[in-house]
Structures are given as structure tokens and as C-alpha cells.
Design an enzyme around this catalytic site. Structure first.
Site, short mmCIF file in Angstrom:
data_model
loop_
_atom_site.label_atom_id
_atom_site.label_comp_id
_atom_site.label_asym_id
_atom_site.label_seq_id
_atom_site.Cartn_x
_atom_site.Cartn_y
_atom_site.Cartn_z
N LYS A 13 0.82 -1.22 0.00
CA LYS A 13 0.00 0.00 0.00
C LYS A 13 0.86 1.27 0.00
O LYS A 13 0.45 2.28 -0.56
CB LYS A 13 -1.02 0.00 1.14
CG LYS A 13 -0.45 0.13 2.52
CD LYS A 13 -1.57 0.14 3.53
CE LYS A 13 -1.10 -0.14 4.95
NZ LYS A 13 0.25 0.21 5.33
N ARG A 88 -5.25 3.22 11.92
CA ARG A 88 -4.90 1.82 12.11
C ARG A 88 -5.72 1.19 13.23
O ARG A 88 -5.54 0.01 13.52
CB ARG A 88 -3.43 1.73 12.48
CG ARG A 88 -2.52 1.32 11.32
CD ARG A 88 -1.15 1.14 11.89
NE ARG A 88 -0.21 0.44 11.09
CZ ARG A 88 0.68 1.00 10.29
NH1 ARG A 88 0.66 2.30 10.09
NH2 ARG A 88 1.57 0.27 9.67
N ARG A 127 12.01 -5.95 1.20
CA ARG A 127 11.79 -4.51 1.20
C ARG A 127 13.04 -3.74 1.61
O ARG A 127 13.79 -4.16 2.48
CB ARG A 127 10.68 -4.18 2.21
CG ARG A 127 9.40 -3.80 1.52
CD ARG A 127 8.24 -3.98 2.39
NE ARG A 127 8.14 -2.94 3.40
CZ ARG A 127 6.97 -2.46 3.82
NH1 ARG A 127 5.85 -2.91 3.32
NH2 ARG A 127 6.94 -1.54 4.75
N ARG A 160 14.34 -2.03 7.17
CA ARG A 160 13.92 -1.39 8.43
C ARG A 160 13.80 -2.43 9.52
O ARG A 160 13.40 -3.56 9.27
CB ARG A 160 12.56 -0.70 8.22
CG ARG A 160 12.67 0.54 7.41
CD ARG A 160 11.35 1.20 7.08
NE ARG A 160 10.15 0.59 7.60
CZ ARG A 160 8.95 0.85 7.12
NH1 ARG A 160 8.79 1.69 6.12
NH2 ARG A 160 7.89 0.29 7.63
N ARG A 171 3.63 -7.70 13.64
CA ARG A 171 2.85 -6.65 12.96
C ARG A 171 1.60 -7.24 12.31
O ARG A 171 0.55 -6.61 12.29
CB ARG A 171 3.72 -5.94 11.91
CG ARG A 171 4.83 -5.13 12.54
CD ARG A 171 5.71 -4.51 11.49
NE ARG A 171 5.03 -3.44 10.77
CZ ARG A 171 5.50 -2.90 9.65
NH1 ARG A 171 6.61 -3.34 9.11
NH2 ARG A 171 4.85 -1.92 9.07
P1 AMP Z 1 4.31 2.00 8.47
O1 AMP Z 1 5.45 2.68 7.84
O2 AMP Z 1 2.98 2.63 8.12
O3 AMP Z 1 4.30 0.52 8.24
O4 AMP Z 1 4.45 2.21 10.07
C1 AMP Z 1 5.55 1.72 10.78
C2 AMP Z 1 5.22 1.66 12.27
O5 AMP Z 1 4.87 2.97 12.75
C3 AMP Z 1 4.02 0.80 12.64
O6 AMP Z 1 4.36 -0.57 12.75
C4 AMP Z 1 3.61 1.41 13.97
O7 AMP Z 1 4.48 1.02 15.01
C5 AMP Z 1 3.85 2.90 13.72
N1 AMP Z 1 2.64 3.55 13.18
C6 AMP Z 1 2.49 4.11 11.94
N2 AMP Z 1 1.25 4.60 11.77
C7 AMP Z 1 0.57 4.32 12.91
C8 AMP Z 1 -0.76 4.53 13.35
N3 AMP Z 1 -1.68 5.12 12.57
N4 AMP Z 1 -1.08 4.13 14.62
C9 AMP Z 1 -0.18 3.55 15.42
N5 AMP Z 1 1.08 3.28 15.08
C10 AMP Z 1 1.47 3.66 13.82
#
Ligand code: AMP
Length: 214
Positions: A13, A88, A127, A160, A171
């Protein structure tokens, strides 16, 4: 146009979000990127968020909601935006809904990029991300022009911490428990559109564009 991207971590996404935001000239707002920028700059918010992110857990709603509402209140978001990684949780979606309703506004589309769990862990290990500008790549599907180097800004690409296999499993569990209920939430609002995320990247992109242009 206000768009939300939904999907499991690793569903692709983020890549689709970058492409769609580019196509429609709207800001790509990623809460994950905002947290990572804060971690990089050593801010208090960054240090707090990192504790959760490194374990594959969600950052608490209080912190996340505030940074998101501040970001979408900025000038460049006034004609629309694409949210990637927010909401989320149901409480996050409710806060966003309420904030928009107060402005007489609402989300136009929630695009669910659907990929079964089996495909996810395999995808995530390929990734690579640029911690400087937030661009993401995949060693097989979207390789950078030069191995290990970001096409956009020339900085190093890394796997990452939160894309490492043990964290990915956490996750996914968190996704099913806390984020998946959003699919029904947006379905009930009549804005949910699901695309098959197992298809090649360009096909997924085309099906999203088709939805947005209907
Ligand atoms: P992402 O890059 O969107 O996969 O986000 C990486 C990490 O950031 C996630 O695994 C969460 O720990 C944190 N994170 C990002 N967006 C949110 C959100 N809307 N609510 C809570 N944690 C978030």
C-alpha cells in the site's frame, strides 16, 4: 479528494500510495514516515514512538492522532490528501471522522489492498527503505537503479527494523486484531473499495485509478 489506504503491512500500500498521490498531485501523508523522521531527528516524539515500532506494536492513539490532525491541517492538504498507515485502529478512524465532520467533510475512498498473510512475510524481507526521504523499494519487484542507493535522494537503503521477519509476524497479528476491523467500518460508510494486491504493481495501480475515476 481524501483517500485512505488500507491493507496489511507489506501489502504494497505504501508503494501504491506514493504513485496515487503523484498521479493526483495530493500530499502522501504517512504516519510511519512522520515517526521515522522524528526518530532520525532524535525528537521526544521519535524516542517514544520507537519503543513501540521496534516491537511491531502500534504507537498509542493519543500520540498518533495528534500528529495526523496537525499534518492534515497544513496548507498543502486543503484540497485533499492520501493517508497511508492511518487510521490503524477504530478509535483513530472515529477521531478522523469527527474532525472531518466538523468541517462538513468526509473520506471519499478507503482503498483496501488485499494480500493473504502467506505472501506477506516473503515480501517484507525483500523490502528496502530510504530513511532520509521515505521512498520504498523491493529487491525483486521495484529495485533501485543502483543497488543499496535511493533513486530519489542518493542516500543508503536499509531493511527497516520493523520489516525484519520476527517483527513482521507481530505486525501481522497486530494488523488482524486492531486494523482489519476498519474494513467493515469503511464498508458501512459506503466508501470501501478492495483491490487484489497480489497482482503486479502496475495492475494494482490501474485498478485503483479506475476506481477513483469512476
Ligand atoms: P508503516 O510505515 O505505516 O508501516 O508504520 C511503521 C510503524 O509505525 C508501525 O508498525 C507502527 O508502530 C507505527 N505507526 C504508523 N502509523 C501508525 C498509526 N496510525 N497508529 C499507530 N502506530 C502507527
Amino acid at each position: 479528494m481524501k483517500i485512505i489506504m488500507l491493507g496489511a503491512p507489506g501489502a504494497g500500500k505504501g508503494t501504491q500510495a506514493q504513485m496515487i498521490a503523484g498521479q493526483y498531485h495530493i500530499p502522501h501523508v504517512s504516519t510511519g514516515d512522520i515517526f521515522r523522521a522524528n526518530i532520525k531527528n532524535g525528537t521526544e516524539l521519535g524516542m517514544e514512538a520507537k519503543k513501540y515500532m521496534d516491537q511491531g506494536l502500534l504507537v498509542p492513539d493519543e500520540l498518533t492522532v495528534k500528529i495526523l490532525l496537525d499534518r492534515v491541517a497544513e496548507e498543502d492538504c486543503k484540497d485533499g490528501y492520501l493517508l497511508d498507515g492511518f487510521p490503524r485502529t477504530i478509535p483513530q478512524a472515529e477521531v478522523l471522522d469527527k474532525a472531518l465532520a466538523e468541517l462538513g467533510d468526509a473520506i471519499d475512498y478507503a482503498i483496501n489492498v488485499d494480500v493473504p498473510d502467506e505472501n506477506i512475510v516473503k515480501r517484507m524481507s525483500g523490502r528496502r527503505a530510504c530513511l532520509s526521504c521515505g521512498s520504498t523499494y523491493h529487491m525483486e519487484h521495484i529495485p533501485p537503479k543502483k543497488e543499496g542507493v535511493c533513486d530519489k535522494c542518493g542516500n543508503d537503503l536499509v531493511l527497516r527494523d520493523d520489516d525484519k521477519p520476527e517483527t513482521v509476524l507481530n505486525r501481522l497479528e497486530v494488523y488482524h486484531k486492531q486494523t482489519q476491523p476498519l474494513i467493515q467500518f469503511y464498508e458501512e460508510k459506503g466508501v470501501l473499495k478492495t483491490v487484489d494486491g497480489t497482482k503486479p504493481m502496475k495492475e494494482v495501480f490501474d485498478s485503483i485509478v479506475e476506481i477513483l475515476e469512476k
